[in-house]
Design a protein around this motif. Structure first.
Motif, PDB file in Angstrom:
ATOM      1  N   VAL A  47       0.859  -1.186   0.000  1.00 32.81           N
ATOM      2  CA  VAL A  47       0.000   0.000   0.000  1.00 32.81           C
ATOM      3  C   VAL A  47       0.892   1.232   0.000  1.00 32.81           C
ATOM      4  CG1 VAL A  47      -1.833   1.260   1.193  1.00 32.81           C
ATOM      5  CG2 VAL A  47      -1.807  -1.247   1.247  1.00 32.81           C
ATOM      6  N   ASN A  48       0.744   2.032  -1.033  1.00 32.46           N
ATOM      7  CA  ASN A  48       1.543   3.253  -1.187  1.00 32.46           C
ATOM      8  C   ASN A  48       3.041   2.963  -1.075  1.00 32.46           C
ATOM      9  OD1 ASN A  48      -0.818   4.716  -1.526  1.00 32.46           O
ATOM     10  ND2 ASN A  48      -0.996   5.136   0.653  1.00 32.46           N
ATOM     11  N   GLY A  49       3.448   1.841  -1.685  1.00 34.08           N
ATOM     12  CA  GLY A  49       4.853   1.472  -1.735  1.00 34.08           C
ATOM     13  C   GLY A  49       5.369   0.728  -0.512  1.00 34.08           C
ATOM     14  N   LYS A  99       5.198  12.958  -2.765  1.00 36.83           N
ATOM     15  CA  LYS A  99       6.519  12.458  -2.394  1.00 36.83           C
ATOM     16  C   LYS A  99       7.132  13.435  -1.398  1.00 36.83           C
ATOM     17  CE  LYS A  99       6.545   9.191  -5.630  1.00 36.83           C
ATOM     18  NZ  LYS A  99       5.145   8.966  -5.832  1.00 36.83           N
ATOM     19  N   ALA A 100       7.412  12.972  -0.193  1.00 40.96           N
ATOM     20  CA  ALA A 100       7.983  13.798   0.873  1.00 40.96           C
ATOM     21  C   ALA A 100       7.160  15.083   1.029  1.00 40.96           C
ATOM     22  CB  ALA A 100       9.448  14.086   0.611  1.00 40.96           C
ATOM     23  N   SER A 101       7.745  16.220   0.743  1.00 43.06           N
ATOM     24  CA  SER A 101       7.023  17.489   0.896  1.00 43.06           C
ATOM     25  C   SER A 101       6.580  18.055  -0.453  1.00 43.06           C
ATOM     26  CB  SER A 101       7.903  18.509   1.624  1.00 43.06           C
ATOM     27  OG  SER A 101       9.046  18.778   0.856  1.00 43.06           O
ATOM     28  N   GLN A 159      -2.116  16.573  -7.873  1.00 44.21           N
ATOM     29  CA  GLN A 159      -2.526  17.346  -6.698  1.00 44.21           C
ATOM     30  C   GLN A 159      -2.268  18.833  -6.910  1.00 44.21           C
ATOM     31  OE1 GLN A 159       0.032  14.998  -4.143  1.00 44.21           O
ATOM     32  NE2 GLN A 159      -1.747  14.327  -2.954  1.00 44.21           N
ATOM     33  N   GLU A 160      -1.106  19.136  -7.470  1.00 44.85           N
ATOM     34  CA  GLU A 160      -0.759  20.532  -7.737  1.00 44.85           C
ATOM     35  C   GLU A 160      -1.729  21.160  -8.742  1.00 44.85           C
ATOM     36  OE1 GLU A 160       3.275  23.069  -8.791  1.00 44.85           O
ATOM     37  OE2 GLU A 160       3.384  20.880  -8.688  1.00 44.85           O
ATOM     38  N   GLY A 161      -2.107  20.385  -9.759  1.00 44.98           N
ATOM     39  CA  GLY A 161      -3.062  20.874 -10.752  1.00 44.98           C
ATOM     40  C   GLY A 161      -4.413  21.204 -10.134  1.00 44.98           C
ATOM     41  N   PHE A 162      -4.871  20.364  -9.220  1.00 46.66           N
ATOM     42  CA  PHE A 162      -6.148  20.632  -8.547  1.00 46.66           C
ATOM     43  C   PHE A 162      -6.060  21.922  -7.740  1.00 46.66           C
ATOM     44  CE2 PHE A 162      -7.562  16.691 -10.047  1.00 46.66           C
ATOM     45  CZ  PHE A 162      -8.884  16.477  -9.681  1.00 46.66           C
ATOM     46  N   LYS A 163      -4.902  22.156  -7.129  1.00 45.74           N
ATOM     47  CA  LYS A 163      -4.708  23.393  -6.366  1.00 45.74           C
ATOM     48  C   LYS A 163      -4.652  24.596  -7.309  1.00 45.74           C
ATOM     49  CE  LYS A 163      -1.238  25.635  -3.515  1.00 45.74           C
ATOM     50  NZ  LYS A 163      -0.112  26.200  -4.224  1.00 45.74           N
ATOM     51  N   GLU A 164      -3.830  24.501  -8.337  1.00 45.29           N
ATOM     52  CA  GLU A 164      -3.619  25.627  -9.252  1.00 45.29           C
ATOM     53  C   GLU A 164      -4.872  26.011 -10.031  1.00 45.29           C
ATOM     54  OE1 GLU A 164      -0.907  27.596  -9.523  1.00 45.29           O
ATOM     55  OE2 GLU A 164      -0.056  26.439  -7.864  1.00 45.29           O
ATOM     56  N   GLU A 165      -5.676  25.041 -10.389  1.00 37.82           N
ATOM     57  CA  GLU A 165      -6.862  25.299 -11.219  1.00 37.82           C
ATOM     58  C   GLU A 165      -8.159  25.368 -10.408  1.00 37.82           C
ATOM     59  OE1 GLU A 165      -6.872  26.209 -14.312  1.00 37.82           O
ATOM     60  OE2 GLU A 165      -4.736  25.895 -14.651  1.00 37.82           O
ATOM     61  N   HIS A 166      -8.027  25.421  -9.081  1.00 44.82           N
ATOM     62  CA  HIS A 166      -9.198  25.549  -8.200  1.00 44.82           C
ATOM     63  C   HIS A 166     -10.244  24.475  -8.517  1.00 44.82           C
ATOM     64  CE1 HIS A 166      -7.316  29.311  -7.145  1.00 44.82           C
ATOM     65  NE2 HIS A 166      -7.283  29.618  -8.420  1.00 44.82           N
TER      66      HIS A 166
END
Length: 161
Positions: free
Chosen positions: A10-12, A82-84, A90-97
């Motif tokens: 699970v998750n590596g 990955k780490a921080s 995930q970044e795309g969901f944040k950037e594109e609201h």
């Protein structure tokens, strides 16, 4: 009911867990392993909030038995970052609201990740088709589609470096 020991990654992280044969994967993830990013929305595969990756393929964990994962790999939304550093999805969901209440978000992200692993340069139609098994009651989907396309571009630019 007699429990059965399964080995699942699970998750590596390899895990040995004892499960009842009737335990659903979503309950193993949430209650057994404490991975609450996978949501329970309908228990009928209609909403997609429980979508995880099973050997890289999106599955609805509300209708998959945990014993079916024996010897396989499961990735949840917690396994994307990955780490921080956020995953490009995930970044795309944040950037594109691309989220409002957030309930469907983890399932949407996992379906999007599966699409981008299979098709790194998707069209808008590809994205809409890949997400067609996931319901969102808040956003109207446009920003979700934009987020997935944003992630695809970011992943392409990272691969070119």
């Amino acid at each position: 009911m007699e429990k059965r020991q399964i080995k699942v990654t699970v998750n590596g992280e390899p895990r040995l867990v004892d499960v009842e044969p009737r335990l659903l994967l979503v309950h193993l993830l949430r209650e057994g392993l404490g991975l609450t990013g996978t949501h329970i929305g309908c228990d009928t595969t209609s909403c997609g909030a429980c979508t995880v990756l099973f050997d890289g393929q999106p599955v609805k964990s509300c209708t998959m038995l945990a014993v079916q994962t024996d010897g396989h790999e499961v990735t949840t939304v917690e396994g994307l970052a990955k780490a921080s550093e956020l995953d490009p999805v995930q970044e795309g969901f944040k950037e594109e609201h691309a989220l409002q209440c957030g309930f469907c978000t983890s399932g949407m992200m996992m379906s999007a990740k599966a699409l981008l692993m299979e098709k790194p340069n998707p069209t808008e139609e590809d994205v809409r088709w890949a997400l067609s098994g996931n319901l969102c009651r808040c956003t109207g989907y446009q920003n979700i589609v934009k987020a997935v396309l944003w992630a695809a571009k970011k992943m392409q630019s990272e691969a070119a470096v």
